[in-house]
Design a protein around this motif. Structure first.
Motif, PDB file in Angstrom:
ATOM      1  N   UNK A   1       3.483   4.081   9.769  1.00 45.34           N
ATOM      2  CA  UNK A   1       2.390   3.469   9.003  1.00 45.34           C
ATOM      3  C   UNK A   1       2.104   2.049   9.451  1.00 45.34           C
ATOM      4  N   UNK A   2       3.180   1.258   9.724  1.00 42.24           N
ATOM      5  CA  UNK A   2       2.956  -0.140  10.141  1.00 42.24           C
ATOM      6  C   UNK A   2       2.132  -0.206  11.420  1.00 42.24           C
ATOM      7  N   UNK A   3       2.445   0.675  12.361  1.00 43.86           N
ATOM      8  CA  UNK A   3       1.750   0.649  13.651  1.00 43.86           C
ATOM      9  C   UNK A   3       0.307   1.119  13.505  1.00 43.86           C
ATOM     10  N   UNK A   4       0.111   2.166  12.699  1.00 43.89           N
ATOM     11  CA  UNK A   4      -1.250   2.678  12.476  1.00 43.89           C
ATOM     12  C   UNK A   4      -2.120   1.602  11.816  1.00 43.89           C
ATOM     13  N   UNK A   5      -1.595   0.940  10.777  1.00 44.90           N
ATOM     14  CA  UNK A   5      -2.372  -0.095  10.072  1.00 44.90           C
ATOM     15  C   UNK A   5      -2.582  -1.319  10.961  1.00 44.90           C
ATOM     16  N   UNK A   6      -1.541  -1.731  11.685  1.00 46.44           N
ATOM     17  CA  UNK A   6      -1.665  -2.917  12.555  1.00 46.44           C
ATOM     18  C   UNK A   6      -2.736  -2.711  13.623  1.00 46.44           C
ATOM     19  N   UNK A   7      -2.734  -1.543  14.269  1.00 46.78           N
ATOM     20  CA  UNK A   7      -3.742  -1.296  15.311  1.00 46.78           C
ATOM     21  C   UNK A   7      -5.136  -1.154  14.712  1.00 46.78           C
ATOM     22  N   UNK A   8      -5.214  -0.637  13.493  1.00 46.34           N
ATOM     23  CA  UNK A   8      -6.513  -0.535  12.806  1.00 46.34           C
ATOM     24  C   UNK A   8      -7.085  -1.934  12.565  1.00 46.34           C
ATOM     25  N   UNK A   9      -6.230  -2.852  12.119  1.00 45.45           N
ATOM     26  CA  UNK A   9      -6.675  -4.234  11.927  1.00 45.45           C
ATOM     27  C   UNK A   9      -7.065  -4.880  13.258  1.00 45.45           C
TER      28      UNK A   9
ATOM     29  N   UNK B   1       0.843  -1.196   0.000  1.00 44.23           N
ATOM     30  CA  UNK B   1       0.000   0.000   0.000  1.00 44.23           C
ATOM     31  C   UNK B   1       0.878   1.246   0.000  1.00 44.23           C
ATOM     32  N   UNK B   2       0.684   2.084  -1.007  1.00 45.77           N
ATOM     33  CA  UNK B   2       1.437   3.331  -1.112  1.00 45.77           C
ATOM     34  C   UNK B   2       0.930   4.377  -0.140  1.00 45.77           C
ATOM     35  N   UNK B   3       1.655   5.498  -0.090  1.00 51.29           N
ATOM     36  CA  UNK B   3       1.348   6.548   0.881  1.00 51.29           C
ATOM     37  C   UNK B   3      -0.051   7.102   0.805  1.00 51.29           C
ATOM     38  N   UNK B   4      -0.596   7.211  -0.426  1.00 49.70           N
ATOM     39  CA  UNK B   4      -1.949   7.753  -0.569  1.00 49.70           C
ATOM     40  C   UNK B   4      -3.020   6.724  -0.223  1.00 49.70           C
ATOM     41  N   UNK B   5      -2.618   5.462  -0.033  1.00 50.36           N
ATOM     42  CA  UNK B   5      -3.581   4.407   0.300  1.00 50.36           C
ATOM     43  C   UNK B   5      -3.696   4.140   1.791  1.00 50.36           C
ATOM     44  N   UNK B   6      -2.839   4.804   2.600  1.00 53.18           N
ATOM     45  CA  UNK B   6      -2.882   4.577   4.053  1.00 53.18           C
ATOM     46  C   UNK B   6      -3.161   5.876   4.812  1.00 53.18           C
ATOM     47  N   UNK B   7      -3.550   6.915   4.086  1.00 51.66           N
ATOM     48  CA  UNK B   7      -3.481   8.276   4.613  1.00 51.66           C
ATOM     49  C   UNK B   7      -4.728   8.771   5.338  1.00 51.66           C
ATOM     50  N   UNK B   8      -5.797   7.982   5.359  1.00 53.62           N
ATOM     51  CA  UNK B   8      -7.013   8.428   6.045  1.00 53.62           C
ATOM     52  C   UNK B   8      -7.713   7.225   6.667  1.00 53.62           C
ATOM     53  N   UNK B   9      -8.551   7.453   7.685  1.00 55.71           N
ATOM     54  CA  UNK B   9      -9.284   6.334   8.299  1.00 55.71           C
ATOM     55  C   UNK B   9     -10.142   5.579   7.284  1.00 55.71           C
ATOM     56  N   UNK B  10     -10.716   6.309   6.311  1.00 58.11           N
ATOM     57  CA  UNK B  10     -11.572   5.668   5.306  1.00 58.11           C
ATOM     58  C   UNK B  10     -10.761   4.702   4.444  1.00 58.11           C
ATOM     59  N   UNK B  11      -9.563   5.148   4.038  1.00 59.00           N
ATOM     60  CA  UNK B  11      -8.707   4.274   3.230  1.00 59.00           C
ATOM     61  C   UNK B  11      -8.197   3.099   4.042  1.00 59.00           C
ATOM     62  N   UNK B  12      -7.935   3.332   5.311  1.00 58.31           N
ATOM     63  CA  UNK B  12      -7.487   2.229   6.167  1.00 58.31           C
ATOM     64  C   UNK B  12      -8.619   1.218   6.380  1.00 58.31           C
ATOM     65  N   UNK B  13      -9.856   1.685   6.382  1.00 56.35           N
ATOM     66  CA  UNK B  13     -10.996   0.759   6.419  1.00 56.35           C
ATOM     67  C   UNK B  13     -10.994  -0.140   5.181  1.00 56.35           C
ATOM     68  N   UNK B  14     -10.622   0.449   4.021  1.00 58.92           N
ATOM     69  CA  UNK B  14     -10.552  -0.328   2.778  1.00 58.92           C
ATOM     70  C   UNK B  14      -9.482  -1.419   2.872  1.00 58.92           C
ATOM     71  N   UNK B  15      -8.382  -1.096   3.529  1.00 57.23           N
ATOM     72  CA  UNK B  15      -7.321  -2.096   3.711  1.00 57.23           C
ATOM     73  C   UNK B  15      -7.842  -3.259   4.545  1.00 57.23           C
TER      74      UNK B  15
END
Length: 391
Positions: free
Chosen positions: A80-88, A8-22
């Motif tokens: 980014x890794x920590x933000x995405x990991x905690x989101x999951x 996931x590139x920078x523009x794909x992890x940049x908002x809560x909505x996009x992180x929901x998509x992940x």
């Protein structure tokens, strides 16, 4: 166990909505019985708080390609890794954030552009067998002393492909904010079309000649190990076809697959009455890359990126070399493995652009033809070529 690597590139992890998509993408893969490893870039683009370009401006430029700089700019991906990991985790998915080194990427100590020594996938494999989702910081590894190193521009794409190869993944999925690889830049050519399938050679050339969807080093690695790549819009996973990159012939009706362009070029003409070979050595030793090189009896003609202008002028004047240059040039390249050995392609280019579009220089290979034009007519030239070759 089937495995895919998703980058996931920078523009794909940049908002809560996009992180929901992940999260949705990971869940969908799991429903299909596929284990996922995520590789993430720093959030956002230049000017945004955690983007690589923003971080590197926090210390003086003379620390570029140093241990200090690598320590600093690696932070964006780690965040980014920590933000995405905690989101999951908040969605009930067991995830773990990892630096590139913790994920098993070992490099040499060439700070700023480290070379891969080896990749050990043992720990990642253990995590996958435990049902966890590893979130790996792209763009980085560690040297034998355990110090963080970075892999250079496009390093997150390279990280993803390296891990895909090591884990024998089914494929590597590159998520971005566009629908896939297009026949031209859609911001420039409104009727650019999605290329549904393209071979490694063609996409490597596209990446080399200005398309920014995937880095050429990652494509080269994937080609060596024949691992399929897929470029997909983060927001349309499961809906959009995206672009499949493999060793099959490119899915294009005509001879040409796409048109790429690169702004910011300068054309140089040097007198050859002086020490040509020495000048080329001096340019190389000063990290000035030259392109579209034509050597004649009385002059040498080539192009450089405009960022090297002042440095090159200084070298030429110090060595008393006669020179001329043309500012504000754009290199436009048509790409297609099917054009190899086919006559008439250059004639068609010339016919498409006849009128007030000056062609300053040309170069070609078996699968590409490049022209240099003034930047003020470049956008029109790209559109004319795109239409002429029925892309």
């Amino acid at each position: 166990m089937d495995i895919i690597v998703q980058k996931y590139g920078g523009t794909s992890v940049n908002s809560p909505e996009l992180r929901d998509k992940i999260v949705e993408n990971v869940i969908k893969a799991r429903e299909d019985g596929i284990a996922t490893v995520l590789v993430v870039s720093a959030m956002g683009r230049k000017g945004e708080a955690y983007a690589t370009d923003t971080l590197q401006n926090l210390i003086p430029a003379h620390y570029k390609d140093s241990r200090f700089m690598d320590m600093l700019i690696s932070c964006g991906e780690i965040i980014s890794t920590t933000v995405i990991a905690t989101h999951l985790m908040d969605y009930g998915i067991e995830a773990i954030s990892l630096t590139g080194g913790q994920a098993g990427i070992l490099t040499d100590s060439t700070y700023g552009s480290a070379n891969i020594v080896k990749v050990d996938g043992t720990y990642l494999q253990e995590l996958l067998e435990e049902g966890k989702v590893p979130i790996v910081a792209g763009f980085q590894g560690q040297n034998e002393k355990g110090e963080i190193t970075t892999l250079g521009r496009g390093g997150s794409d390279t990280s993803a492909v390296l891990l895909g190869i090591t884990l024998k993944a089914k494929n590597v999925e590159i998520f971005t904010d566009v629908d896939g690889i297009m026949t031209a830049d859609p911001k420039l050519v409104p009727n650019a079309k999605l290329i549904e399938e393209i071979n490694y050679d063609d996409v490597f050339q596209l990446a080399q000649y200005g398309a920014k969807v995937i880095h050429p080093k990652a494509v080269d690695l994937a080609m060596q190990y024949n691992i399929p790549l897929k470029v997909i819009n983060t927001s349309k996973y499961g809906e959009s076809i995206g672009t499949l990159i493999n060793n099959h012939p490119t899915n294009s009706a005509g001879l040409v697959a796409a048109v790429a362009h690169e702004y910011g070029k300068i054309q140089w003409s040097l007198s050859t009455k002086t020490r040509d070979k020495e000048i080329f050595k001096l340019m190389a030793s000063n990290n000035i890359s030259i392109d579209m090189i034509n050597i004649f009896i009385d002059q040498s003609v080539f192009i450089t990126n405009d960022i090297h202008k002042e440095k090159l002028i200084k070298i030429l004047e110090e060595n008393k070399i006669d020179y001329k240059y043309v500012n504000h040039c754009t290199k436009i390249t048509i790409i297609g493995s099917k054009i190899r050995g086919v006559p008439g392609i250059m004639a068609k280019i010339m016919a498409s652009l006849e009128g007030d579009i000056s062609i300053l220089q040309t170069s070609d290979s078996h699968t590409t033809i490049s022209i240099l034009v003034p930047t003020d007519v470049a956008n029109r030239a790209v559109n004319l070529l795109h239409g002429s070759f029925n892309l």
